[in-house]
Write an enzyme that holds these catalytic residues in place. Sequence first.
Site, PDB file in Angstrom:
ATOM      1  N   GLY A 158      -1.525  -8.860  12.459  1.00 51.68           N
ATOM      2  CA  GLY A 158      -1.271  -7.930  13.550  1.00 51.68           C
ATOM      3  C   GLY A 158      -0.415  -6.750  13.143  1.00 51.68           C
ATOM      4  O   GLY A 158      -0.236  -6.477  11.957  1.00 51.68           O
TER       5      GLY A 158
ATOM      6  N   LEU B 146      -1.380  -3.730  13.663  1.00 55.22           N
ATOM      7  CA  LEU B 146      -2.482  -3.158  12.875  1.00 55.22           C
ATOM      8  C   LEU B 146      -2.284  -1.676  12.589  1.00 55.22           C
ATOM      9  O   LEU B 146      -1.893  -0.900  13.459  1.00 55.22           O
ATOM     10  CB  LEU B 146      -3.802  -3.371  13.605  1.00 55.22           C
ATOM     11  CG  LEU B 146      -4.155  -4.832  13.904  1.00 55.22           C
ATOM     12  CD1 LEU B 146      -5.542  -4.916  14.551  1.00 55.22           C
ATOM     13  CD2 LEU B 146      -4.112  -5.704  12.655  1.00 55.22           C
ATOM     14  N   HIS B 147      -2.551  -1.314  11.339  1.00 58.95           N
ATOM     15  CA  HIS B 147      -2.506   0.086  10.908  1.00 58.95           C
ATOM     16  C   HIS B 147      -3.845   0.426  10.266  1.00 58.95           C
ATOM     17  O   HIS B 147      -4.756  -0.423  10.227  1.00 58.95           O
ATOM     18  CB  HIS B 147      -1.328   0.306   9.948  1.00 58.95           C
ATOM     19  CG  HIS B 147      -1.274  -0.683   8.821  1.00 58.95           C
ATOM     20  ND1 HIS B 147      -2.285  -0.814   7.886  1.00 58.95           N
ATOM     21  CD2 HIS B 147      -0.347  -1.628   8.489  1.00 58.95           C
ATOM     22  CE1 HIS B 147      -1.967  -1.754   7.011  1.00 58.95           C
ATOM     23  NE2 HIS B 147      -0.806  -2.279   7.365  1.00 58.95           N
ATOM     24  N   GLU B 148      -3.942   1.638   9.734  1.00 55.24           N
ATOM     25  CA  GLU B 148      -5.223   2.096   9.180  1.00 55.24           C
ATOM     26  C   GLU B 148      -5.733   1.203   8.043  1.00 55.24           C
ATOM     27  O   GLU B 148      -6.941   1.145   7.803  1.00 55.24           O
ATOM     28  CB  GLU B 148      -5.117   3.547   8.703  1.00 55.24           C
ATOM     29  CG  GLU B 148      -5.463   4.570   9.768  1.00 55.24           C
ATOM     30  CD  GLU B 148      -6.851   4.364  10.397  1.00 55.24           C
ATOM     31  OE1 GLU B 148      -7.831   4.191   9.653  1.00 55.24           O
ATOM     32  OE2 GLU B 148      -6.943   4.367  11.635  1.00 55.24           O
TER      33      GLU B 148
ATOM     34  N   HIS C 187      -5.525  -2.149   7.887  1.00 54.34           N
ATOM     35  CA  HIS C 187      -6.273  -3.209   8.568  1.00 54.34           C
ATOM     36  C   HIS C 187      -7.569  -2.651   9.176  1.00 54.34           C
ATOM     37  O   HIS C 187      -8.623  -3.269   9.079  1.00 54.34           O
ATOM     38  CB  HIS C 187      -5.454  -3.786   9.734  1.00 54.34           C
ATOM     39  CG  HIS C 187      -4.139  -4.385   9.364  1.00 54.34           C
ATOM     40  ND1 HIS C 187      -2.936  -3.809   9.702  1.00 54.34           N
ATOM     41  CD2 HIS C 187      -3.828  -5.518   8.698  1.00 54.34           C
ATOM     42  CE1 HIS C 187      -1.944  -4.573   9.280  1.00 54.34           C
ATOM     43  NE2 HIS C 187      -2.454  -5.614   8.647  1.00 54.34           N
TER      44      HIS C 187
ATOM     45  N   LYS D 216      -4.799  -4.184  -1.406  1.00 53.47           N
ATOM     46  CA  LYS D 216      -3.349  -3.961  -1.391  1.00 53.47           C
ATOM     47  C   LYS D 216      -2.614  -5.260  -1.766  1.00 53.47           C
ATOM     48  O   LYS D 216      -1.658  -5.248  -2.502  1.00 53.47           O
ATOM     49  CB  LYS D 216      -2.946  -3.476   0.001  1.00 53.47           C
ATOM     50  CG  LYS D 216      -1.586  -3.909   0.476  1.00 53.47           C
ATOM     51  CD  LYS D 216      -0.613  -2.796   0.414  1.00 53.47           C
ATOM     52  CE  LYS D 216       0.813  -3.108   0.720  1.00 53.47           C
ATOM     53  NZ  LYS D 216       1.132  -4.281   1.470  1.00 53.47           N
ATOM     54  N   ASP D 217      -3.106  -6.370  -1.219  1.00 55.29           N
ATOM     55  CA  ASP D 217      -2.537  -7.685  -1.559  1.00 55.29           C
ATOM     56  C   ASP D 217      -3.436  -8.283  -2.640  1.00 55.29           C
ATOM     57  O   ASP D 217      -4.198  -9.227  -2.397  1.00 55.29           O
ATOM     58  CB  ASP D 217      -2.489  -8.562  -0.308  1.00 55.29           C
ATOM     59  CG  ASP D 217      -1.591  -7.947   0.750  1.00 55.29           C
ATOM     60  OD1 ASP D 217      -0.383  -8.158   0.697  1.00 55.29           O
ATOM     61  OD2 ASP D 217      -2.120  -7.220   1.615  1.00 55.29           O
TER      62      ASP D 217
ATOM     63  N   LEU E  72       0.019   1.642   3.113  1.00 60.82           N
ATOM     64  CA  LEU E  72       0.340   1.254   4.484  1.00 60.82           C
ATOM     65  C   LEU E  72       0.684  -0.233   4.523  1.00 60.82           C
ATOM     66  O   LEU E  72       0.058  -1.042   3.850  1.00 60.82           O
ATOM     67  CB  LEU E  72      -0.855   1.506   5.406  1.00 60.82           C
ATOM     68  CG  LEU E  72      -1.323   2.942   5.590  1.00 60.82           C
ATOM     69  CD1 LEU E  72      -2.323   3.014   6.739  1.00 60.82           C
ATOM     70  CD2 LEU E  72      -0.170   3.872   5.871  1.00 60.82           C
ATOM     71  N   SER E  73       1.694  -0.557   5.312  1.00 61.71           N
ATOM     72  CA  SER E  73       2.108  -1.949   5.480  1.00 61.71           C
ATOM     73  C   SER E  73       2.821  -2.063   6.812  1.00 61.71           C
ATOM     74  O   SER E  73       3.556  -1.154   7.214  1.00 61.71           O
ATOM     75  CB  SER E  73       3.069  -2.348   4.348  1.00 61.71           C
ATOM     76  OG  SER E  73       3.742  -3.544   4.691  1.00 61.71           O
TER      77      SER E  73
HETATM   78  P1  AMP Z   1      -1.565  -8.648   6.856  1.00 56.65           P
HETATM   79  O1  AMP Z   1      -1.632  -8.350   8.309  1.00 56.65           O
HETATM   80  O2  AMP Z   1      -0.453  -7.974   6.135  1.00 56.65           O
HETATM   81  O3  AMP Z   1      -1.681 -10.117   6.549  1.00 56.65           O
HETATM   82  O4  AMP Z   1      -2.874  -8.000   6.223  1.00 56.65           O
HETATM   83  C1  AMP Z   1      -4.160  -8.348   6.710  1.00 56.65           C
HETATM   84  C2  AMP Z   1      -5.191  -7.787   5.763  1.00 56.65           C
HETATM   85  O5  AMP Z   1      -5.067  -6.367   5.696  1.00 56.65           O
HETATM   86  C3  AMP Z   1      -5.018  -8.307   4.333  1.00 56.65           C
HETATM   87  O6  AMP Z   1      -6.301  -8.583   3.788  1.00 56.65           O
HETATM   88  C4  AMP Z   1      -4.357  -7.147   3.640  1.00 56.65           C
HETATM   89  O7  AMP Z   1      -4.630  -7.091   2.262  1.00 56.65           O
HETATM   90  C5  AMP Z   1      -4.982  -5.969   4.356  1.00 56.65           C
HETATM   91  N1  AMP Z   1      -4.159  -4.771   4.214  1.00 56.65           N
HETATM   92  C6  AMP Z   1      -2.830  -4.643   4.497  1.00 56.65           C
HETATM   93  N2  AMP Z   1      -2.400  -3.403   4.191  1.00 56.65           N
HETATM   94  C7  AMP Z   1      -3.460  -2.731   3.680  1.00 56.65           C
HETATM   95  C8  AMP Z   1      -3.663  -1.411   3.161  1.00 56.65           C
HETATM   96  N3  AMP Z   1      -2.680  -0.528   3.111  1.00 56.65           N
HETATM   97  N4  AMP Z   1      -4.891  -1.080   2.734  1.00 56.65           N
HETATM   98  C9  AMP Z   1      -5.917  -1.974   2.781  1.00 56.65           C
HETATM   99  N5  AMP Z   1      -5.798  -3.231   3.258  1.00 56.65           N
HETATM  100  C10 AMP Z   1      -4.592  -3.611   3.695  1.00 56.65           C
END
Ligand code: AMP
Length: 280
Positions: A31, A33-35, A37, A149-150, A184-185
């Site tokens: 959640g 959520l950014h660009e 995601h 990214k991860d 983005l994070s």
């Molecule tokens: P998270 O909500 O941090 O667990 O991320 C959910 C999914 O979004 C994971 O597969 C992440 O690798 C991906 N994600 C997070 N940040 C980015 C980003 N800046 N660019 C591309 N994918 C991302």
Amino acid sequence: MKIVKTKQEVRDAVSAQRAEGRIIGLVPTMGALHEGHLSLVRAAVEGSDWVVVSIFVNPTQFGEGEDLDRYPRDLEGDAAKCEEIGAHLIFAPNASEMYAGDACTVVRVEGLTEKLCGACRPGHFDGVTTVVNKLLNIVQPDRAWFGRKDYQQLVVIRRMVRDLDMPVEILGGPTVRESDGLALSSRNQYLGDREREVAPKLYEALLQGAGAAREGASGSEVERIVAAKLGEEPLFELQYVQAVEPNSLRPLKSETGPMVIAAAACIGDTRLIDNVVVEE
Ligand code: AMP
């Protein structure tokens, strides 16, 4: 688009879609959520017929003293973004829906998870693989999207799916960045003004390392270059920088060939990770 909170509702909705012959896509997220995601949700909307976005801040992947309690949450805002893009279902369970009180099964991908981020965050990847395994079992998608990214997470999940013969195709999406290069994070929200100014230097340092690699620098030279660049900025506390083979995450055996340069660094209380892939 519907928001559901129980596994049964997901199963019922997915069965109905599958009965119509639709290809099911899943984008697992925590959640806020950014660009980054949303780029994965878009890819899923393009690459499947019916898209589930899971939103679950998974407690088992957070270590003691980490940011579980302050992790940003915005289900309404997230749902609006997903709906606009064309996702079909949000699965937003709470922790008791996901984990029985006496749950005692852990999925562990050995060898790939003790290094890099796993060394700094013991047990983190066990939490990730267990919850992703569960999400894949609940939704049973044909395809699931994860961000590069991860990078280590993506490699670990691919290996889990292969090793356990899970019937799902894992797709990776490129890292989405701010205009100054910062990946983005959801955690970028924690950065203070001065920290935010400095944060893009992580990617700059990785790019500098990648440039050196393309000119023939060895893995250990690349690591030194990136660490030295980050060392110029006192706000950074480097956790690791490593140049590794892209699929095994092992140290590079030869001077040539593709590599991933991955790094993690803290700025104040905020932990940032990033990576650059250098093709052959
Ligand atoms: P998270 O909500 O941090 O667990 O991320 C959910 C999914 O979004 C994971 O597969 C992440 O690798 C991906 N994600 C997070 N940040 C980015 C980003 N800046 N660019 C591309 N994918 C991302």
